[in-house]
Write a protein that holds these residues in place. Structure first.
Motif: not given
Length: 483
Positions: A342, A359-360, A362-364, A366
């Protein structure tokens, strides 16, 4: 109701053990971001015990006839094949890798590589005898070096363990292996499998040992007086520290320290095929591969066409959970690695353009999106330094000389590829590129029979092949009087 984390253990002298002082570290599944196990955080007492076991076992293992060591390795290969599903599950938990791809792309090569080194065990030879001084005959003996301290990385925990222990054991050495602190699960299972084979065939328990832990554990292994050789796959910084530490005892050192592979695409290349293959070779294993095709150099006449096609390929590439058979890659290995990738993208200069991803996901866990960045200059941070993530950069060049200058203009020198229909140009480029491997119209295939290893800050020594086998041996001259 909560489930207790699984407890992993060291494997020393044929026994699974906790760290002597009871310390542990959490092991996190990168696909969920949640801890699923604990592993020993080994200290000096644990390293001492493992080294003592390996040292005691060495004379017996060294003196076996090669056919006996071959038998052990072949049995290990068979046992790994039989336990493939267990290893795949452990490796996926270690890394978040797709189950289907681990099954097809990692276990078969591992088994093949062990069988290759099983055969190499019977070719532990020096030069033929000869008379180079009147009345004297000289022979050359090729011998194992002794106890080998080996440190494996987190990007391919199982396969890199094989690349280390298989040639070492085949040559007659004994091993103390440390997996990464983030990926010890599959190595612990390998210890169970290998230990079972050694016990079944009646060989010393200390031939193969596993010590879990962090950087300090690795430092203790490198500094320990017993090992004759240290083999490390890791970062340049880690390799420099290992080489400096090992120099105090003049230990032999084998280093594979990463890469920044140039992918040189000429105007006559099959652009559609190149894009398809480069996307796979760049995003496979989330780009966490020292040979990944993540630094593309494209002739200016086809640059825009290539970037447009690669951005579409990135958009069509899927990342996700290990049990999804449609994904090409899983998460980055750990929170620090996600932050590193990132950071590279967040710090892009104003002249750079993110064509896809960035970008990443999801939020669960890595997860990071397949990314393409264009408009870069040779001295940009993201061009010069290893990102180790699913990020492909694209630069343009005007002619062959500039392509070579850009390709060679980094500190790494592990792997590279050239894409052209011009055979003479491909041959010129393969000579001029300063990398340990040059692929032509392909990128990333490896075979057990051919060497893998780099130059410059990518390290020294070879994995795989007869050259990798010879790295775990020493040469002795014996001269006898004919009188």
């Amino acid at each position: 109701m909560t489930t207790e984390p699984r407890r992993l253990r060291n494997y020393i002298n044929g026994e699974f053990r906790d760290a002597a002082d009871g310390r542990t570290t959490e092991v996190v599944n990168p696909a969920t971001g949640e801890a699923y196990a604990t592993a020993p955080l080994s200290g000096a007492a644990d390293v001492d015990a493992a080294m003592a076991a390996a040292e005691e076992a060495f004379p017996v293992w060294r003196d076996l006839v090669p056919a006996e060591r071959q038998k052990v390795l072949l049995k290990i290969a068979d046992a790994i094949e039989a336990r493939a599903e267990d290893l795949i599950a452990a490796e996926s938990e270690n890394t978040g890798k797709p189950l289907a791809l681990t099954r097809s792309e990692e276990v078969p090569p591992m088994v093949d590589q062990i069988r290759f080194f099983a055969g190499a065990a019977r070719l532990l030879e020096g030069r033929s005898a000869g008379e180079y001084m009147e009345g004297m005959t000289s022979i050359v003996r090729r011998e194992p070096v002794g106890v080998c301290a080996q440190v494996a990385p987190w990007n391919y925990p199982m396969m890199m363990a094989v690349w280390k222990f298989a040639p070492a054991l085949a040559a007659g050495n004994t091993v103390v292996l440390k997996p990464s602190d983030t990926t010890p699960a599959s190595t612990a299972l390998l210890a169970e499998i290998i230990g079972g084979v050694l016990e079944e065939l009646g060989h010393p328990k200390g031939v193969f040992n596993v010590v879990c832990g962090d950087r300090d554990t690795g430092r203790l292994m490198v500094e320990h007086p017993v090992p004759a050789m240290v083999s490390v796959t890791g970062s340049v910084r880690a390799g420099q520290q290992v080489a400096e530490s090992a120099a105090k005892d003049v230990k032999r050192v084998h280093l594979e320290l990463g890469g920044k592979a140039p992918v040189v695409v000429f105007e006559d290349a099959d652009i559609a095929k190149a894009v398809e293959d480069i996307a796979v070779a760049g995003y496979f294993n989330a780009g966490q591969d020292c040979t990944a095709a993540t630094r593309v150099l494209v002739h200016e006449s086809v640059h825009d066409e290539f970037v447009t096609a690669l951005a579409k390929a990135a958009a069509d590439t899927k990342t996700g959970q290990p049990d999804d058979e449609d994904v090409l890659y899983g998460p980055l290995n750990n929170a620090n690695q996600l932050a590193q990738v990132t950071g590279f993208v967040d710090r892009l200069p104003a002249h750079a353009k993110v064509e896809a991803g960035g970008h990443r996901v999801g939020d669960k866990g890595y997860f990071y999106a397949p990314t393409v960045v264009s408009g870069l200059k040779q001295d940009d941070e993201i061009v010069q330094n290893e990102v180790f993530g699913p990020v492909i950069t694209v630069q343009s060049f005007t002619d062959e000389d500039q392509a070579v200058a850009y390709a060679n203009g980094v500190e790494y020198a592990l792997a590279s590829s050239v894409w052209t229909k011009d055979h003479a140009r491909a041959m010129r480029m393969s000579k001029r590129l300063d990398f340990g491997c040059v692929w032509i119209n392909t990128h990333i295939p490896l075979v057990a029979e051919m060497p893998h290893g780099g130059f410059k800050k990518s390290g020294y020594g070879k994995d795989l092949s007869a050259y990798g086998f010879e790295d775990y041996t020493r040469i002795k001259h014996v001269m006898t009087s004919l009188g």
